[in-house]
Design an enzyme around this catalytic site. Structure first.
Site, PDB file in Angstrom:
ATOM      1  N   ASP A   1       0.815  -1.225   0.000  1.00  0.00           N
ATOM      2  CA  ASP A   1       0.000   0.000   0.000  1.00  0.00           C
ATOM      3  C   ASP A   1       0.845   1.269   0.000  1.00  0.00           C
ATOM      4  O   ASP A   1       0.450   2.291   0.567  1.00  0.00           O
ATOM      5  CB  ASP A   1      -0.970   0.026   1.200  1.00  0.00           C
ATOM      6  CG  ASP A   1      -1.814  -1.232   1.272  1.00  0.00           C
ATOM      7  OD1 ASP A   1      -2.252  -1.674   0.198  1.00  0.00           O
ATOM      8  OD2 ASP A   1      -2.010  -1.757   2.376  1.00  0.00           O
TER       9      ASP A   1
ATOM     10  N   LYS B   1       2.171   2.107  -5.119  1.00  0.00           N
ATOM     11  CA  LYS B   1       2.874   1.614  -6.316  1.00  0.00           C
ATOM     12  C   LYS B   1       2.044   1.802  -7.572  1.00  0.00           C
ATOM     13  O   LYS B   1       2.590   2.022  -8.644  1.00  0.00           O
ATOM     14  CB  LYS B   1       3.212   0.117  -6.160  1.00  0.00           C
ATOM     15  CG  LYS B   1       4.224  -0.162  -5.061  1.00  0.00           C
ATOM     16  CD  LYS B   1       4.481  -1.644  -4.900  1.00  0.00           C
ATOM     17  CE  LYS B   1       3.294  -2.408  -4.424  1.00  0.00           C
ATOM     18  NZ  LYS B   1       2.805  -2.061  -3.086  1.00  0.00           N
TER      19      LYS B   1
ATOM     20  N   GLY C   1      -4.087  -4.416  -4.478  1.00  0.00           N
ATOM     21  CA  GLY C   1      -5.119  -3.473  -4.904  1.00  0.00           C
ATOM     22  C   GLY C   1      -4.405  -2.210  -5.339  1.00  0.00           C
ATOM     23  O   GLY C   1      -3.992  -1.425  -4.512  1.00  0.00           O
ATOM     24  N   HIS C   2      -4.189  -2.063  -6.622  1.00  0.00           N
ATOM     25  CA  HIS C   2      -3.436  -0.908  -7.119  1.00  0.00           C
ATOM     26  C   HIS C   2      -4.412   0.162  -7.612  1.00  0.00           C
ATOM     27  O   HIS C   2      -5.170  -0.065  -8.546  1.00  0.00           O
ATOM     28  CB  HIS C   2      -2.463  -1.344  -8.215  1.00  0.00           C
ATOM     29  CG  HIS C   2      -1.357  -2.210  -7.677  1.00  0.00           C
ATOM     30  ND1 HIS C   2      -0.472  -2.889  -8.474  1.00  0.00           N
ATOM     31  CD2 HIS C   2      -0.993  -2.475  -6.407  1.00  0.00           C
ATOM     32  CE1 HIS C   2       0.381  -3.543  -7.703  1.00  0.00           C
ATOM     33  NE2 HIS C   2       0.078  -3.313  -6.441  1.00  0.00           N
TER      34      HIS C   2
ATOM     35  N   GLN D   1       2.545  -5.831  -3.179  1.00  0.00           N
ATOM     36  CA  GLN D   1       2.857  -5.860  -1.745  1.00  0.00           C
ATOM     37  C   GLN D   1       4.182  -5.117  -1.482  1.00  0.00           C
ATOM     38  O   GLN D   1       4.529  -4.250  -2.252  1.00  0.00           O
ATOM     39  CB  GLN D   1       2.889  -7.296  -1.203  1.00  0.00           C
ATOM     40  CG  GLN D   1       1.517  -7.981  -1.142  1.00  0.00           C
ATOM     41  CD  GLN D   1       1.109  -8.623  -2.442  1.00  0.00           C
ATOM     42  OE1 GLN D   1       1.897  -9.305  -3.069  1.00  0.00           O
ATOM     43  NE2 GLN D   1      -0.121  -8.411  -2.850  1.00  0.00           N
TER      44      GLN D   1
HETATM   45  P1  IMP Z   1      -2.320 -12.745   1.841  1.00  0.00           P
HETATM   46  O1  IMP Z   1      -1.348 -12.213   0.857  1.00  0.00           O
HETATM   47  O2  IMP Z   1      -3.760 -12.505   1.464  1.00  0.00           O
HETATM   48  O3  IMP Z   1      -2.051 -14.169   2.210  1.00  0.00           O
HETATM   49  O4  IMP Z   1      -2.134 -11.903   3.218  1.00  0.00           O
HETATM   50  C1  IMP Z   1      -0.960 -12.004   4.004  1.00  0.00           C
HETATM   51  C2  IMP Z   1      -0.628 -10.669   4.632  1.00  0.00           C
HETATM   52  O5  IMP Z   1      -0.204  -9.758   3.612  1.00  0.00           O
HETATM   53  C3  IMP Z   1      -1.792  -9.996   5.354  1.00  0.00           C
HETATM   54  O6  IMP Z   1      -1.299  -9.269   6.447  1.00  0.00           O
HETATM   55  C4  IMP Z   1      -2.325  -9.032   4.304  1.00  0.00           C
HETATM   56  O7  IMP Z   1      -3.008  -7.948   4.886  1.00  0.00           O
HETATM   57  C5  IMP Z   1      -1.031  -8.593   3.641  1.00  0.00           C
HETATM   58  N1  IMP Z   1      -1.223  -8.165   2.253  1.00  0.00           N
HETATM   59  C6  IMP Z   1      -1.421  -8.955   1.171  1.00  0.00           C
HETATM   60  N2  IMP Z   1      -1.539  -8.215   0.056  1.00  0.00           N
HETATM   61  C7  IMP Z   1      -1.404  -6.938   0.442  1.00  0.00           C
HETATM   62  C8  IMP Z   1      -1.389  -5.700  -0.273  1.00  0.00           C
HETATM   63  O8  IMP Z   1      -1.519  -5.629  -1.497  1.00  0.00           O
HETATM   64  N3  IMP Z   1      -1.214  -4.592   0.480  1.00  0.00           N
HETATM   65  C9  IMP Z   1      -1.022  -4.638   1.823  1.00  0.00           C
HETATM   66  N4  IMP Z   1      -1.012  -5.765   2.524  1.00  0.00           N
HETATM   67  C10 IMP Z   1      -1.195  -6.905   1.841  1.00  0.00           C
END
Ligand code: IMP
Length: 424
Positions: A14, A17, A41-42, A224
């Site tokens: 977040d 990017k 989520g871009h 991420q």
């Molecule tokens: P997962 O990727 O859904 O398995 O989530 C694992 C961890 O990564 C959690 O804490 C999510 O909130 C975090 N996370 C996954 N994708 C994003 C992103 O695009 N932005 C921020 N945090 C993310």
């Protein structure tokens, strides 16, 4: 030779990017995503139009640019089709310019079911995942139970694989009548969408090598952030992929020499969603102000993000493991109304001072930040397009960061719009 840039997040995701990729995509011919999935989520704002993309590279918004989704991405095929449809409705044609690796593993409906079952079983020790099935899909990939895009075009084999999966994972599926575990339905739904994706299926590694040879400029889009990297982040409170530059090599099938410049995206403060240690987290009015001013609610899940001061210890780690050349600083304007701003310059752990992120979380949970306090500039930076026109206190703040990290800034974002940017 064209310059190929890679954009990676330097915090917990977040960082903004989407906007940075959108701006850099202007000068690129090709945009390629290499890891993660629809957990991302871009957000991109063009005029009054807001686009939130989860799987498709942000560069797609630029008409005429060719986009790739690499083998390192876990692709929810149903979600992808929905995203394609949304773009089509917005008048953005993706027909001959979005391609997907035939080797990309698919996120199946049962991966999302497993994600929620796991999270609820973990109870208070949950990771706080996005529930998009990311962890289970990567686990099946590594466990060699995965279904890849190319498998959709061998129906008998696909059926066998689905049945085998259900048999071998009876520990999870026994007793559930959730339709996300109904292999017959999944099979027929997959066969229904397979023709839509067929013409988009390519060997991304070969395609990128050709473009590179032809002198095209390639932009690699990370998702991420470094602190969520499965190897080098705050494991197990991490995502399941390599969010750092190494992920681009394996996630697209390219060699390291194809990367000319590493751009690390740094939000001017820090946020995190989900569970896990966050040394500079704020629980006071300042934290609330950052959340409200910065609109810090998840683009994928809508969850309120945890907020805190900028953490140079985490950023040093992110810059080192990525080999960051330049940083793009985002959301500087969110600090415009803060009377005092802090930067974490080190941690103390059991009375000892440390300057690096401990990889052992039992230590990271207990560190205490050491802060340097800055006076806020208390004036709007949003209309400013020239670094030298920024308030002196804002320049000092940025100068302190670049000096510590030993990298230059390539752009500063002072608002969500394309034009609210200082290019250096
Ligand atoms: P997962 O990727 O859904 O398995 O989530 C694992 C961890 O990564 C959690 O804490 C999510 O909130 C975090 N996370 C996954 N994708 C994003 C992103 O695009 N932005 C921020 N945090 C993310």
């Amino acid at each position: 030779m064209a310059k190929n840039k890679i954009v990676v997040g330097c915090q917990w995701g977040d960082e903004g990017k989407g906007k940075v990729v959108d701006l850099l995509a202007e000068k690129a011919d090709i945009i390629a995503r290499f890891q993660g999935g629809a957990n991302a989520g871009h957000t991109i704002l063009v005029g009054d139009k807001k686009y939130i993309l989860h799987l498709i590279p942000s560069g797609i918004i630029h008409r005429g640019k060719i986009c790739y989704i690499g083998n390192g991405v876990v692709v929810d095929p149903f979600g992808l089709i929905e995203e394609l449809e949304l773009l089509r409705k917005e008048g953005i044609d993706t027909g001959d310019r979005l391609f997907i690796s035939s080797a990309a593993n698919l996120v199946m409906p049962y991966h999302k079911l497993i994600d929620s079952l796991q999270e609820s079983k973990r109870g208070n020790d949950g990771i706080g995942t996005t529930l998009r099935g990311i962890g289970p899909a990567y686990r099946d990939k590594v466990g060699r139970f995965g279904i890849r895009l190319c498998d959709l075009y061998a129906p008998d084999k696909l059926r066998e694989k689905l049945d085998m999966y259900r048999k071998t994972r009876s520990d999870i599926f026994s007793g559930t009548d959730d339709e996300r575990a109904d292999m017959g339905k999944i099979y027929s739904d997959l066969l229904e969408i397979a023709p839509i994706l067929k013409s988009r299926m390519v060997n991304v590694s070969i395609e990128l090598a050709k473009h590179h040879k032809d002198g095209k400029s390639i932009l690699f889009e990370g998702a991420q952030g470094a602190m969520l990297d499965v190897d080098l982040g705050t494991y197990p409170y991490a995502t399941s992929s390599n969010t750092t530059v190494g992920g681009a090599l394996t996630g697209l099938g390219i060699g390291p020499k194809m990367l000319d410049e590493v751009v690390g995206v740094v939000k001017a403060y820090t946020t995190r969603v989900g569970a896990g240690p966050f040394p500079t987290e704020l629980f006071d009015d300042a934290g609330e102000k950052l959340r409200e001013t910065g609109g810090e609610y998840g683009a994928t899940t809508g969850r309120p993000r945890r907020t805190g001061w900028l953490d140079l210890v985490a950023l040093r780690h992110a810059c080192r493991i990525n080999g960051v050349d330049k940083i793009a600083v985002t959301k500087l304007d969110v600090l415009d109304g803060m009377e005092k701003i802090k930067i974490c310059i080190g941690y103390t752990l059991d009375g000892r001072e440390i300057n690096e992120v401990p990889l052992d979380l039992s230590d990271l949970w207990h560190v205490k930040p050491i802060y340097r306090e800055f006076d806020g500039w208390m004036t709007s930076t949003t209309e400013i397009n020239d670094f030298n026109a920024l308030p002196e206190k804002a320049r000092n703040y940025l100068g302190f960061i670049t000096e510590d990290l030993g990298v230059d800034i390539c752009l500063i974002s002072t608002g969500a719009r394309r034009e609210e940017t200082i290019v250096m």
